[in-house]
Design a protein around this motif. Structure first.
Motif, PDB file in Angstrom:
ATOM      1  N   SER A   1      21.616 -36.607 -51.938  1.00  0.00           N
ATOM      2  CA  SER A   1      20.571 -35.823 -51.708  1.00  0.00           C
ATOM      3  C   SER A   1      19.375 -36.591 -52.111  1.00  0.00           C
ATOM      4  N   LEU A   2      19.298 -37.691 -52.864  1.00  0.00           N
ATOM      5  CA  LEU A   2      17.745 -38.216 -53.134  1.00  0.00           C
ATOM      6  C   LEU A   2      17.546 -39.360 -52.420  1.00  0.00           C
ATOM      7  N   HIS A   3      18.739 -39.940 -50.872  1.00  0.00           N
ATOM      8  CA  HIS A   3      18.521 -40.587 -49.933  1.00  0.00           C
ATOM      9  C   HIS A   3      16.634 -40.810 -49.731  1.00  0.00           C
ATOM     10  N   ALA A   4      16.413 -39.345 -48.973  1.00  0.00           N
ATOM     11  CA  ALA A   4      15.755 -39.384 -48.030  1.00  0.00           C
ATOM     12  C   ALA A   4      14.245 -39.836 -48.674  1.00  0.00           C
TER      13      ALA A   4
ATOM     14  N   GLY B   1      15.761 -42.720 -60.205  1.00  0.00           N
ATOM     15  CA  GLY B   1      16.020 -42.699 -61.925  1.00  0.00           C
ATOM     16  C   GLY B   1      16.517 -41.500 -62.184  1.00  0.00           C
ATOM     17  N   ALA B   2      14.694 -41.051 -62.015  1.00  0.00           N
ATOM     18  CA  ALA B   2      15.237 -39.723 -62.110  1.00  0.00           C
ATOM     19  C   ALA B   2      15.717 -38.603 -62.704  1.00  0.00           C
ATOM     20  N   ASN B   3      16.466 -37.321 -61.308  1.00  0.00           N
ATOM     21  CA  ASN B   3      17.039 -37.026 -61.602  1.00  0.00           C
ATOM     22  C   ASN B   3      18.362 -37.812 -61.410  1.00  0.00           C
ATOM     23  N   ILE B   4      18.781 -38.520 -61.580  1.00  0.00           N
ATOM     24  CA  ILE B   4      19.654 -39.301 -62.325  1.00  0.00           C
ATOM     25  C   ILE B   4      20.246 -39.245 -63.279  1.00  0.00           C
TER      26      ILE B   4
END
Length: 465
Positions: free
Chosen positions: A209-212, A262-265
């Motif tokens: 979900s964070l790739h784009a 990084g923040a979302n992880i």
């Protein structure tokens, strides 16, 4: 004046994660700050995102700050140990009570094995900035922090040192053309780099979900103390590890991390950790994941990807500028901070968290910057066990951002830049040199931890703003 209206995409542009904090922030600002401009409201929300701990006690903005914390969920309850593991303190006279208290609490975690506090330490969120904690087979997402793999990278060019003054406008244009700053900054066209083809992005649902967005942020830099700058690299004598002849060179130095990836992880896996392990309120954000469990190994994999992504961001910036200059670097030096490593400490396998601390193993090179007007240092680690083979990651703040904004004048700031011969592109009072500790004092406090093998003096500095 029209009433304030904020949309979710406004917040995502400045780096807000896809969590309930978005709706909380919109509700708070539209109720209590409805006469503010959109720009002013977003600046407040950006400040909260960068340092939520500074706003937890605010009766209104505290609602947004607390929404950055993972929800408290049921799990196994743990107590702190009565006596914490011993930890070394370097430069104790210049470290505030807040940072010391945070480190004392972290040392009482059931999984703690050893700790250390660096001379640039100040209060943070989770571990103090400048805190080092070794744990037994456990990783603490907020012991690493939200800017996973935040990194220093220095390229040294064989360019006449005098060119920085003679061709100032050229180097200024290169910084402006090759960099993009801001919490939500992203390029319209994604940069090509092998990191974005990693299978890990497709193997973990969160990362898919964070790739784009991560791709469009590749090669960008954040806000706050992130920078890209030209300066002079000075080497006084040959060192067999650095391998640079004595002389003065032009250097390109950058500091930034893993962006929203990084923040979302960090936020996602802290939520998981807290759902599994309930800790006392004062340390509940230091919940850990065991590396024997699926969630722990998944975080470890995601963290390492974020670290490699942060490295790739620097590589893109440095490659782009080197290409424009028509030069290849003679030498590149780089190091992570805000990361966790598997290491051996006093004969035991441990997980070492360095939250704003530089790895300083025997003969390991690193960069410790000062402020925008103070020198930075290329260092070689001594591998000292008392510091868990670590050193400071910078000068360290002596003022919070809000204190700096309230007490430093624009006139004094500009006067300091002129006195130091530094040209600043962007930047603000919250990053003024006066907001930082004296880097020379910090270096004296850790002279037993690292050897200085070169220096960097800033000349043209690019920051957000």
């Amino acid at each position: 004046m029209a009433k304030l209206q904020i949309r979710g995409k406004d917040l995502r542009k400045i780096g807000y994660p896809e969590t309930p904090v978005v709706s909380v922030a919109i509700g708070v600002m539209e109720q209590y700050y409805k006469r503010h401009s959109l720009e002013a409201a977003l600046q407040i929300l950006k400040d909260i995102m960068l340092t939520p701990a500074d706003y937890l006690e605010d009766p209104v903005l505290g609602k947004v700050a607390k929404a950055f914390l993972p929800e408290k969920e049921e799990g196994v309850e743990y107590s702190l140990n009565r006596d914490g593991v011993p930890f070394s303190i370097f430069g104790a006279g210049d470290i505030g009570e807040g940072a010391l208290h945070q480190m004392y609490l972290a040392a009482k975690l059931p999984v703690a094995v050893a700790g250390a506090l660096m001379p640039d330490a100040h209060s943070g969120y989770g571990l103090p900035i400048g805190g080092v904690l070794a744990t037994d087979n456990a990783v603490i997402p907020y012991g690493v922090g939200v800017d996973i793999g935040c990194r220093m990278c220095l390229s040294v060019f064989d360019i006449p040192a005098g060119d920085l003054d003679r061709k100032e406008s050229l180097f200024t244009r290169e910084l402006e053309a090759a960099t993009l700053f801001g919490s939500g900054a992203q390029f319209k066209e994604a940069e090509d780099h092998p990191i974005m083809d990693r299978k890990t992005f497709q193997e973990i649902r969160l990362l898919r979900s964070l790739h784009a967005r991560a791709w469009k942020q590749l090669g960008t830099s954040g806000s706050g103390n992130h920078f890209v700058e030209f300066g002079w690299v000075e080497v006084n004598q040959w060192d067999p590890v650095l391998k640079l002849d004595p002389g003065c060179y032009v250097g390109l130095l950058s500091h930034s991390g893993s962006r929203s990836l990084g923040a979302n992880i960090a936020n996602y896996y802290t939520r998981l950790a807290r759902s599994k392990r309930r800790l006392p309120q004062e340390v509940n954000h230091l919940a850990w994941l065991s590396l024997d469990e699926e969630e722990g190994m998944e975080y470890w994999t995601a963290m390492n990807l974020a670290g490699d992504y942060a490295s790739a961001c620097h590589e893109v910036i440095h490659t782009r500028i080197a290409s424009s200059l028509g030069r290849k670097p003679m030498r590149t030096v780089e190091n992570h901070h805000n990361f966790a490593w598997r290491e051996i400490h006093e004969g035991k396998a441990v997980i070492v968290h360095r939250k704003g601390a530089t790895p300083a193993g025997k003969d390991v090179l690193g960069i410790i910057p000062g402020s925008m007007t103070a020198p930075g240092f290329i260092v070689k680690g001594r591998g000292v066990p008392a510091s868990i083979s670590s050193a400071a990651h910078g000068a360290g703040r002596r003022m919070s951002r809000s204190q700096a904004m309230a007490s430093i004048s624009e006139h004094a700031f500009k006067e300091e830049l002129a006195k130091s011969g530094v040209r600043l592109i962007g930047g603000g009072l919250d990053e003024a040199p006066f907001a930082y500790k004296d880097i020379e004092t910090v270096m004296r406090a850790q002279q037993g931890l690292v050897d200085v093998v070169g220096t960097f003096r800033p000349r043209i500095v690019r920051m957000d703003g």
